[in-house]
Design a protein around this motif. Structure first.
Motif, PDB file in Angstrom:
ATOM      1  N   GLY A 168      40.006  50.953  54.656  1.00 26.64           N
ATOM      2  CA  GLY A 168      39.816  51.143  53.154  1.00 26.64           C
ATOM      3  C   GLY A 168      41.297  51.165  52.494  1.00 26.64           C
ATOM      4  N   ARG A 169      42.666  51.614  54.077  1.00 26.85           N
ATOM      5  CA  ARG A 169      43.556  51.415  53.180  1.00 26.85           C
ATOM      6  C   ARG A 169      44.589  49.894  53.042  1.00 26.85           C
ATOM      7  NH1 ARG A 169      43.644  54.899  58.052  1.00 26.85           N
ATOM      8  NH2 ARG A 169      44.697  52.747  58.890  1.00 26.85           N
ATOM      9  N   ARG A 170      44.695  49.697  51.416  1.00 24.01           N
ATOM     10  CA  ARG A 170      45.390  48.919  51.437  1.00 24.01           C
ATOM     11  C   ARG A 170      47.246  48.987  51.519  1.00 24.01           C
ATOM     12  NH1 ARG A 170      41.866  49.649  45.888  1.00 24.01           N
ATOM     13  NH2 ARG A 170      40.127  48.990  46.517  1.00 24.01           N
ATOM     14  N   ARG A 171      47.506  47.857  51.782  1.00 22.94           N
ATOM     15  CA  ARG A 171      48.728  47.671  51.713  1.00 22.94           C
ATOM     16  C   ARG A 171      49.539  46.749  50.667  1.00 22.94           C
ATOM     17  NH1 ARG A 171      50.514  42.962  53.693  1.00 22.94           N
ATOM     18  NH2 ARG A 171      48.888  41.353  54.802  1.00 22.94           N
ATOM     19  N   PRO A 172      50.991  46.772  49.979  1.00 23.37           N
ATOM     20  CA  PRO A 172      52.030  45.961  49.674  1.00 23.37           C
ATOM     21  C   PRO A 172      50.921  44.337  49.806  1.00 23.37           C
ATOM     22  CG  PRO A 172      53.103  47.581  49.487  1.00 23.37           C
ATOM     23  CD  PRO A 172      51.899  47.842  50.883  1.00 23.37           C
ATOM     24  N   GLY A 173      51.341  42.916  48.948  1.00 26.33           N
ATOM     25  CA  GLY A 173      50.894  42.268  49.199  1.00 26.33           C
ATOM     26  C   GLY A 173      50.172  41.004  48.527  1.00 26.33           C
ATOM     27  N   PRO A 174      50.153  39.795  48.132  1.00 29.36           N
ATOM     28  CA  PRO A 174      49.178  38.848  48.264  1.00 29.36           C
ATOM     29  C   PRO A 174      48.510  39.239  49.023  1.00 29.36           C
ATOM     30  CG  PRO A 174      51.627  37.883  47.677  1.00 29.36           C
ATOM     31  CD  PRO A 174      51.688  38.978  48.800  1.00 29.36           C
ATOM     32  N   GLY A 175      46.874  38.328  48.704  1.00 37.80           N
ATOM     33  CA  GLY A 175      45.929  37.535  49.696  1.00 37.80           C
ATOM     34  C   GLY A 175      46.572  36.054  49.629  1.00 37.80           C
ATOM     35  N   VAL A 176      45.951  34.927  50.461  1.00 35.91           N
ATOM     36  CA  VAL A 176      46.456  34.033  50.384  1.00 35.91           C
ATOM     37  C   VAL A 176      46.298  33.149  49.615  1.00 35.91           C
ATOM     38  CG1 VAL A 176      46.208  33.941  52.943  1.00 35.91           C
ATOM     39  CG2 VAL A 176      44.638  33.455  51.298  1.00 35.91           C
ATOM     40  N   THR A 177      44.948  33.159  48.373  1.00 33.54           N
ATOM     41  CA  THR A 177      45.072  32.649  47.265  1.00 33.54           C
ATOM     42  C   THR A 177      46.127  32.432  46.581  1.00 33.54           C
ATOM     43  OG1 THR A 177      42.802  31.884  47.669  1.00 33.54           O
ATOM     44  CG2 THR A 177      43.245  31.767  45.456  1.00 33.54           C
ATOM     45  N   ALA A 178      45.520  33.790  46.284  1.00 30.41           N
ATOM     46  CA  ALA A 178      46.811  34.467  45.032  1.00 30.41           C
ATOM     47  C   ALA A 178      48.500  34.059  45.362  1.00 30.41           C
ATOM     48  CB  ALA A 178      47.301  35.842  44.846  1.00 30.41           C
ATOM     49  N   HIS A 179      48.864  34.075  46.954  1.00 31.65           N
ATOM     50  CA  HIS A 179      50.423  33.299  47.543  1.00 31.65           C
ATOM     51  C   HIS A 179      50.905  32.435  47.029  1.00 31.65           C
ATOM     52  CE1 HIS A 179      53.478  33.481  49.729  1.00 31.65           C
ATOM     53  NE2 HIS A 179      53.689  32.640  50.049  1.00 31.65           N
ATOM     54  N   LEU A 180      49.374  31.284  47.662  1.00 29.17           N
ATOM     55  CA  LEU A 180      49.463  30.156  46.802  1.00 29.17           C
ATOM     56  C   LEU A 180      49.669  29.622  45.543  1.00 29.17           C
ATOM     57  CD1 LEU A 180      50.057  27.469  48.592  1.00 29.17           C
ATOM     58  CD2 LEU A 180      47.513  27.360  48.045  1.00 29.17           C
ATOM     59  N   LEU A 181      49.122  30.370  44.743  1.00 34.69           N
ATOM     60  CA  LEU A 181      48.898  29.492  43.181  1.00 34.69           C
ATOM     61  C   LEU A 181      50.083  29.838  42.713  1.00 34.69           C
ATOM     62  CD1 LEU A 181      45.142  31.049  42.736  1.00 34.69           C
ATOM     63  CD2 LEU A 181      46.030  28.543  42.529  1.00 34.69           C
ATOM     64  N   ALA A 182      50.590  31.646  43.243  1.00 30.83           N
ATOM     65  CA  ALA A 182      51.674  31.737  42.182  1.00 30.83           C
ATOM     66  C   ALA A 182      53.374  30.606  43.206  1.00 30.83           C
ATOM     67  CB  ALA A 182      52.019  33.135  42.726  1.00 30.83           C
ATOM     68  N   GLY A 183      52.886  29.991  44.273  1.00 29.49           N
ATOM     69  CA  GLY A 183      54.223  29.310  44.518  1.00 29.49           C
ATOM     70  C   GLY A 183      54.367  27.752  44.202  1.00 29.49           C
ATOM     71  N   HIS A 184      53.105  27.685  43.471  1.00 29.63           N
ATOM     72  CA  HIS A 184      52.910  26.412  43.018  1.00 29.63           C
ATOM     73  C   HIS A 184      52.974  26.390  41.283  1.00 29.63           C
ATOM     74  CE1 HIS A 184      51.676  25.185  46.836  1.00 29.63           C
ATOM     75  NE2 HIS A 184      52.091  23.797  46.320  1.00 29.63           N
ATOM     76  N   GLY A 185      53.317  27.708  40.538  1.00 29.91           N
ATOM     77  CA  GLY A 185      54.009  27.835  39.369  1.00 29.91           C
ATOM     78  C   GLY A 185      52.621  27.720  38.423  1.00 29.91           C
ATOM     79  N   ILE A 186      51.996  28.511  39.149  1.00 28.44           N
ATOM     80  CA  ILE A 186      50.684  29.467  38.078  1.00 28.44           C
ATOM     81  C   ILE A 186      50.333  30.545  37.818  1.00 28.44           C
ATOM     82  CG2 ILE A 186      47.991  29.629  38.116  1.00 28.44           C
ATOM     83  CD1 ILE A 186      47.667  27.201  39.614  1.00 28.44           C
ATOM     84  N   ALA A 187      50.780  31.128  36.789  1.00 26.02           N
ATOM     85  CA  ALA A 187      50.646  32.858  36.412  1.00 26.02           C
ATOM     86  C   ALA A 187      49.570  32.927  37.050  1.00 26.02           C
ATOM     87  CB  ALA A 187      50.787  33.141  35.404  1.00 26.02           C
ATOM     88  N   VAL A 188      49.395  34.331  37.956  1.00 29.99           N
ATOM     89  CA  VAL A 188      48.282  35.144  38.934  1.00 29.99           C
ATOM     90  C   VAL A 188      48.486  36.273  37.754  1.00 29.99           C
ATOM     91  CG1 VAL A 188      47.076  35.906  41.012  1.00 29.99           C
ATOM     92  CG2 VAL A 188      48.452  33.461  40.728  1.00 29.99           C
ATOM     93  N   PHE A 189      47.275  37.419  37.711  1.00 29.07           N
ATOM     94  CA  PHE A 189      47.282  38.241  37.044  1.00 29.07           C
ATOM     95  C   PHE A 189      45.516  38.446  38.138  1.00 29.07           C
ATOM     96  CE2 PHE A 189      49.464  36.034  33.995  1.00 29.07           C
ATOM     97  CZ  PHE A 189      50.299  37.013  33.886  1.00 29.07           C
ATOM     98  N   THR A 190      45.806  40.024  38.182  1.00 30.80           N
ATOM     99  CA  THR A 190      45.119  40.614  37.976  1.00 30.80           C
ATOM    100  C   THR A 190      43.143  40.848  36.888  1.00 30.80           C
ATOM    101  OG1 THR A 190      44.870  43.369  38.058  1.00 30.80           O
ATOM    102  CG2 THR A 190      46.060  42.091  40.098  1.00 30.80           C
ATOM    103  N   GLU A 191      42.809  41.442  37.392  1.00 36.39           N
ATOM    104  CA  GLU A 191      41.806  41.857  36.528  1.00 36.39           C
ATOM    105  C   GLU A 191      41.557  43.005  35.709  1.00 36.39           C
ATOM    106  OE1 GLU A 191      39.847  44.697  40.433  1.00 36.39           O
ATOM    107  OE2 GLU A 191      41.060  42.542  40.207  1.00 36.39           O
ATOM    108  N   HIS A 192      43.022  43.560  36.585  1.00 38.51           N
ATOM    109  CA  HIS A 192      43.626  45.100  35.248  1.00 38.51           C
ATOM    110  C   HIS A 192      44.379  44.733  34.779  1.00 38.51           C
ATOM    111  CE1 HIS A 192      41.766  47.044  38.140  1.00 38.51           C
ATOM    112  NE2 HIS A 192      41.687  46.876  39.173  1.00 38.51           N
ATOM    113  N   ASP A 193      44.508  42.705  34.635  1.00 41.38           N
ATOM    114  CA  ASP A 193      45.875  42.689  33.665  1.00 41.38           C
ATOM    115  C   ASP A 193      45.309  42.205  33.146  1.00 41.38           C
ATOM    116  OD1 ASP A 193      47.887  44.478  34.706  1.00 41.38           O
ATOM    117  OD2 ASP A 193      47.666  42.460  36.252  1.00 41.38           O
ATOM    118  N   LEU A 194      44.873  41.665  31.983  1.00 38.38           N
ATOM    119  CA  LEU A 194      44.192  40.891  31.175  1.00 38.38           C
ATOM    120  C   LEU A 194      44.720  40.489  29.994  1.00 38.38           C
ATOM    121  CD1 LEU A 194      40.310  41.432  31.440  1.00 38.38           C
ATOM    122  CD2 LEU A 194      41.377  39.379  32.460  1.00 38.38           C
ATOM    123  N   ALA A 195      45.329  41.709  29.378  1.00 39.67           N
ATOM    124  CA  ALA A 195      46.095  41.667  28.283  1.00 39.67           C
ATOM    125  C   ALA A 195      47.559  40.455  28.827  1.00 39.67           C
ATOM    126  CB  ALA A 195      46.993  42.887  27.589  1.00 39.67           C
ATOM    127  N   ALA A 196      47.856  41.083  29.702  1.00 38.51           N
ATOM    128  CA  ALA A 196      49.129  40.372  30.361  1.00 38.51           C
ATOM    129  C   ALA A 196      49.526  38.968  30.602  1.00 38.51           C
ATOM    130  CB  ALA A 196      50.179  41.119  31.222  1.00 38.51           C
TER     131      ALA A 196
END
Length: 164
Positions: A126-154
């Protein structure tokens, strides 16, 4: 028109590992849907994983970049290697996003696929560590702006800026 890719579980589809959804009720999602911007996708299902399925985590000490480069694995609590499903799902999400003109993605935080700022640490504790998952990392690396469900306004601000 720029589109918004949203994790299927956030859009109310029961595709999570436990067979449930994590719907986000928000006026922005409703507006994006009404504007024809919303596209819904689950990289884990697209990669071939069933619903329900065992939970999975990136192995301890490894990153999404390590997984995508073939230097690390994603494992279930029983030790089953499900890396190929996650990497196939990440690549499918990127192709899906490109085909649909996605500029912004809103993904489920903490997932080994969709986490942006954090993922579970690989110990199934149940512990978490900093860093993205594989899809978020790949999308961001290809120029897609990635946000979480907590950042809808952004995400919406970025979308509005991208559309100009």
């Amino acid at each position: 028109m720029d589109r918004v890719l949203v994790s299927a579980c956030l859009a109310g589809r029961p595709v999570r590992y436990d067979g449930r959804a994590r719907p986000v009720g928000d006026a922005l999602l409703d507006r994006w849907r009404a504007e024809g911007r919303l596209v819904v996708h689950c990289p884990e299902v697209a990669g071939g994983l069933p619903v329900p399925r065992p939970p999975a985590e990136i192995e301890p000490g490894a990153t999404a970049a390590d997984v995508l480069a073939g230097r690390a694995r994603i494992l279930t609590p029983a030790g089953d290697d499900v890396t190929a499903y996650f990497t196939a799902g990440a690549r499918a999400a990127l192709a899906f996003a490109r085909d649909r003109g996605v500029a912004v993605a809103v993904l489920k935080e903490s997932s080994p696929s969709c986490g942006l700022r954090e993922v579970y640490d690989g110990t199934f504790s149940g512990r978490r560590r900093p860093g993205p998952g594989v899809t978020a990392h790949l999308l961001a690396g290809h120029g897609i702006a990635v946000f979480t469900e907590h950042d809808l306004a952004a995400a919406d601000a970025r979308l509005r800026g991208a559309g100009r």
